[in-house]
Design an enzyme around this catalytic site. Structure first.
Site, PDB file in Angstrom:
ATOM      1  N   TRP A 103       0.835  -1.205   0.000  1.00 24.18           N
ATOM      2  CA  TRP A 103       0.000   0.000   0.000  1.00 24.18           C
ATOM      3  C   TRP A 103       0.866   1.250   0.000  1.00 24.18           C
ATOM      4  CZ3 TRP A 103      -4.366  -1.009  -1.927  1.00 24.18           C
ATOM      5  CH2 TRP A 103      -5.071  -2.174  -1.600  1.00 24.18           C
ATOM      6  N   ASP A 174      -1.666   6.795   6.337  1.00 20.99           N
ATOM      7  CA  ASP A 174      -2.690   5.880   5.830  1.00 20.99           C
ATOM      8  C   ASP A 174      -2.981   4.894   6.955  1.00 20.99           C
ATOM      9  OD1 ASP A 174      -4.234   3.903   4.709  1.00 20.99           O
ATOM     10  OD2 ASP A 174      -2.835   3.408   3.088  1.00 20.99           O
ATOM     11  N   LYS A 198     -12.253  -1.730   6.716  1.00 23.84           N
ATOM     12  CA  LYS A 198     -11.588  -2.621   7.670  1.00 23.84           C
ATOM     13  C   LYS A 198     -12.095  -2.390   9.088  1.00 23.84           C
ATOM     14  CE  LYS A 198      -8.493  -3.082   4.126  1.00 23.84           C
ATOM     15  NZ  LYS A 198      -7.777  -2.229   3.191  1.00 23.84           N
TER      16      LYS A 198
HETATM   17  C1  LIG Z   1      -7.166  -1.761   2.113  1.00 21.09           C
HETATM   18  C2  LIG Z   1      -6.104  -0.722   2.167  1.00 21.09           C
HETATM   19  C3  LIG Z   1      -5.996   0.296   1.207  1.00 21.09           C
HETATM   20  C4  LIG Z   1      -6.904   0.368   0.009  1.00 21.09           C
HETATM   21  O1  LIG Z   1      -8.126   0.911   0.343  1.00 21.09           O
HETATM   22  P1  LIG Z   1      -9.271   1.190  -0.743  1.00 21.09           P
HETATM   23  O2  LIG Z   1     -10.339   1.771   0.117  1.00 21.09           O
HETATM   24  O3  LIG Z   1      -9.616  -0.113  -1.378  1.00 21.09           O
HETATM   25  O4  LIG Z   1      -8.738   2.170  -1.731  1.00 21.09           O
HETATM   26  C5  LIG Z   1      -5.010   1.237   1.367  1.00 21.09           C
HETATM   27  N1  LIG Z   1      -4.165   1.192   2.409  1.00 21.09           N
HETATM   28  C6  LIG Z   1      -4.228   0.232   3.332  1.00 21.09           C
HETATM   29  C7  LIG Z   1      -3.261   0.231   4.469  1.00 21.09           C
HETATM   30  C8  LIG Z   1      -5.192  -0.756   3.241  1.00 21.09           C
HETATM   31  O5  LIG Z   1      -5.268  -1.719   4.174  1.00 21.09           O
END
Ligand SMILES: *Cc1c(COP(=O)(O)O)cnc(C)c1O
Length: 362
Positions: A103, A174, A198
């Site tokens: 990511w 993030d 999540k």
């Molecule tokens: C799942 C995830 C993403 C992607 O998220 P989307 O909402 O599908 O764009 C980005 N960063 C992390 C750390 C993730 O776990």
């Protein structure tokens, strides 16, 4: 509901059952208005109360100071990879990125569209099995911001605390896969973003917590939908917002508060992860994929001695009611994702199953 399975999915992931119950009623009839949640105008009072409550709930959970905005955006965390750089990275500037997994690599690739990126730390040389140690970091002298991924969903690593960031440089995070899983000191950050699916709700809404001075920091030509200012000025109601996602987030926030807030959630999450890590550490049968000091409390990655045995483990786990334990293809093995809504008992049951499986096959 008795037929709900133990779902270890990495995302979209398990949500609190009581929230799902509330949602199923609201979809038919929101608060006895005779109109369903998805059929109400987003400009009306009914939805107005929901979005206000969601902002309030979020602020209360994380004790967010007044000089931060809480925004609900679309495009997932993935759009934030670009939007962060588009709004914060100056034409001649440089941004520091900590590269700790797939990511963060994607975040880097998108940010490069807007300017110079310096990788100030990385664990790519060991297939991201760790958080880079402090003494390996090489920060640049005056970056526009420092970006990191607090929890690496795929590799099962997590920063135990924020990476170093010079004073007056905004720290950007993030936090998609560990937001509100533990105590959070917002004042250390300039911006935090998280896709909801999540720990917060359904896919389709992204939470952004942004310090006011960063909202209009860089003035390059950008579509309105890509500017934080557009959403800050309209309380996330510039265009039709993801109403269902915001409703769900509001209810998940209320659930977190009822559960005792981040202190209680953190204590429980630590216990949940510990019972599974204990089995890994006490056996010679399982190996954790992540270095011990970098282990994630949200995504537990582990293997047996061979891919064939992993396959058998997954097969028998499935038959015994443990679902979605397959590791990401870039890591292999198993991954147990145990986000906030995953029950403590489910972790104990998995630990017991792991012990029984190793006793039989070890
Ligand atoms: C799942 C995830 C993403 C992607 O998220 P989307 O909402 O599908 O764009 C980005 N960063 C992390 C750390 C993730 O776990």
């Amino acid at each position: 509901m008795s037929n709900r399975k133990l779902n270890f999915s990495a995302g979209p992931a398990i949500l609190p059952e009581e929230v799902l119950e509330e949602a199923s009623h609201a979809i038919l009839d929101l608060s006895q208005t005779g109109i369903g949640l998805l059929e109400h105008s987003h400009r009306g009072d009914s939805f107005g109360h929901i979005i206000e409550s969601a902002v309030r709930g979020c602020r209360s959970i994380a004790k967010i100071p007044d000089n931060f905005h809480v925004l609900f955006l679309q495009g997932g965390a993935t759009l934030q990879f670009a939007m962060v750089a588009a709004n914060l990275l100056r034409e001649e500037g440089v941004a520091d990125y900590l590269e700790t997994g797939s990511w963060s690599k994607k975040a880097v690739a998108e940010a490069r569209i807007y300017g110079r990126i310096h990788i100030s730390g990385s664990s790519s040389d060991s297939n991201f099995d760790r958080i880079p140690p402090q003494n390996s970091l090489r920060p640049s002298s005056n970056p526009d911001y420092v970006h990191y991924t607090s929890n690496n969903t795929i590799f099962g690593t997590q920063w135990k605390e924020e990476p170093p960031c010079p004073p007056n440089v905004p720290l950007v995070c993030d936090a998609s896969s560990d937001i509100f899983s533990r105590k959070l000191n917002i004042e250390k950050y300039g911006l935090i973003y998280a896709g909801a699916q999540k720990n917060l709700g359904p896919a389709g809404v992204t939470l952004v917590i942004i310090r006011d001075d960063l909202i209009s920091r860089v003035d390059r030509p950008l579509p309105k939908m890509l500017r934080y200012s557009t959403f800050a000025e309209t309380n996330s109601l510039y265009n039709t917002p993801p109403v269902f996602g915001i409703f769900m987030m509001d209810r998940v926030f209320q659930w977190i508060l009822r559960e005792g807030g981040l202190d209680a959630i953190e204590t429980r999450n630590n216990k949940k992860a510990q019972v599974i890590y204990d089995v890994i550490d006490e056996s010679h049968f399982y190996q954790g994929t992540a270095q011990v000091d970098s282990r994630s409390v949200m995504n537990i990655t582990f293997k047996t001695s061979t891919p064939e045995l992993d396959k058998l483990f997954l097969f028998e786990a499935e038959r015994n009611g443990f679902h979605n334990l397959k590791g990401h293809r870039s890591v292999g093995g198993m991954r147990a994702s145990i986000y906030n809504a995953f029950p403590e008992n489910g972790c104990k049951e998995l630990a017991k199953f792991m012990q029984e499986f190793s006793a039989k096959r070890g």
